[in-house]
Design a protein around this motif. Structure first.
Motif, PDB file in Angstrom:
ATOM      1  N   ASP A  22       1.172 -10.720  35.515  1.00  0.00           N
ATOM      2  CA  ASP A  22       1.981 -10.467  34.122  1.00  0.00           C
ATOM      3  C   ASP A  22       0.812 -11.381  32.610  1.00  0.00           C
ATOM      4  O   ASP A  22       0.278 -11.523  33.218  1.00  0.00           O
ATOM      5  CB  ASP A  22       3.263 -11.117  34.154  1.00  0.00           C
ATOM      6  N   CYS A  23       1.632 -10.915  31.915  1.00  0.00           N
ATOM      7  CA  CYS A  23       0.926 -10.708  30.347  1.00  0.00           C
ATOM      8  C   CYS A  23       0.761 -12.343  30.259  1.00  0.00           C
ATOM      9  O   CYS A  23      -0.753 -12.501  29.482  1.00  0.00           O
ATOM     10  CB  CYS A  23       1.818 -10.455  29.123  1.00  0.00           C
ATOM     11  N   SER A  45      -1.020  -7.076  33.466  1.00  0.00           N
ATOM     12  CA  SER A  45       0.348  -7.153  32.275  1.00  0.00           C
ATOM     13  C   SER A  45      -0.011  -7.600  30.640  1.00  0.00           C
ATOM     14  O   SER A  45      -1.104  -9.006  30.839  1.00  0.00           O
ATOM     15  CB  SER A  45       1.197  -7.378  32.831  1.00  0.00           C
ATOM     16  N   TRP A 124       5.069  -1.768  30.604  1.00  0.00           N
ATOM     17  CA  TRP A 124       3.701  -1.684  30.380  1.00  0.00           C
ATOM     18  C   TRP A 124       2.829  -1.762  30.033  1.00  0.00           C
ATOM     19  O   TRP A 124       2.260  -0.538  29.829  1.00  0.00           O
ATOM     20  CB  TRP A 124       4.209  -2.354  32.639  1.00  0.00           C
ATOM     21  N   LEU A 126      -0.512  -2.595  30.764  1.00  0.00           N
ATOM     22  CA  LEU A 126      -1.776  -2.573  31.774  1.00  0.00           C
ATOM     23  C   LEU A 126      -3.124  -2.582  31.615  1.00  0.00           C
ATOM     24  O   LEU A 126      -4.054  -1.785  30.867  1.00  0.00           O
ATOM     25  CB  LEU A 126      -1.479  -2.076  32.866  1.00  0.00           C
ATOM     26  N   TYR A 144       1.609  -2.619  40.626  1.00  0.00           N
ATOM     27  CA  TYR A 144       1.930  -3.358  39.773  1.00  0.00           C
ATOM     28  C   TYR A 144       3.603  -3.655  39.883  1.00  0.00           C
ATOM     29  O   TYR A 144       3.254  -4.475  39.894  1.00  0.00           O
ATOM     30  CB  TYR A 144       1.586  -3.113  37.746  1.00  0.00           C
TER      31      TYR A 144
END
Length: 148
Positions: A22-23, A45, A124, A126, A144
């Motif tokens: 994830d981010c 992300s 998202w 990415l 993802y």
């Protein structure tokens, strides 16, 4: 923590298509640099507003800024499949800006349920080092989506 888990998986010889994050991890420069240096496949992300590099003022500095130049017809419809058998129509686009592009070592992709409003909970931002020949837009979205 992520690097330790990746090392343990590699030592245990666990097969994987790509590392998803994830981010929190995707925006972690050291992790991204390590994955790239070790040539480990990834789909990460990011917060769309995070800039990645220097560029002239009139050029996009982030995924969100690159999206400002995209027309609705440039998006590609993709089908997202869920374990339950449920499917959803999503939209995805490959972006070319800074050092990102379909023919570059790292690709930037946006995937969303609504290409016009980019809803926060279902959009998202990415990046991936999987080449286009290995992972189409739909495949990157699928990979993802497995993160959940």
């Amino acid at each position: 923590m992520a690097l330790a888990l990746i090392k343990r998986a590699l030592v245990a010889d666990i097969a994987f298509e790509a590392i998803m994050a994830d981010c929190f991890y995707g925006d972690h420069r050291e992790l991204v640099a390590t994955l790239r240096r070790r040539r480990l496949p990834f789909v990460l992300s990011h917060r769309g507003s995070v800039g990645r590099s220097w560029a002239p003022e009139d050029m996009a500095h982030s995924i969100k800024e690159a999206l400002e130049e995209v027309r609705p017809r440039d998006w590609h419809q993709v089908t997202r499949h869920f374990r339950t058998g449920h499917t959803e129509r999503w939209w995805a686009i490959e972006l070319s800006f800074l050092s990102y592009g379909s023919n570059k070592p790292v690709r930037a992709i946006c995937a969303t349920t609504d290409r016009r409003t980019l809803p926060e909970l279902s959009t998202w931002y990415l990046t991936t080092n999987l080449p286009l020949e290995v992972a189409s837009l739909e495949e990157v979205v699928r990979l993802y989506g497995l993160r959940h």
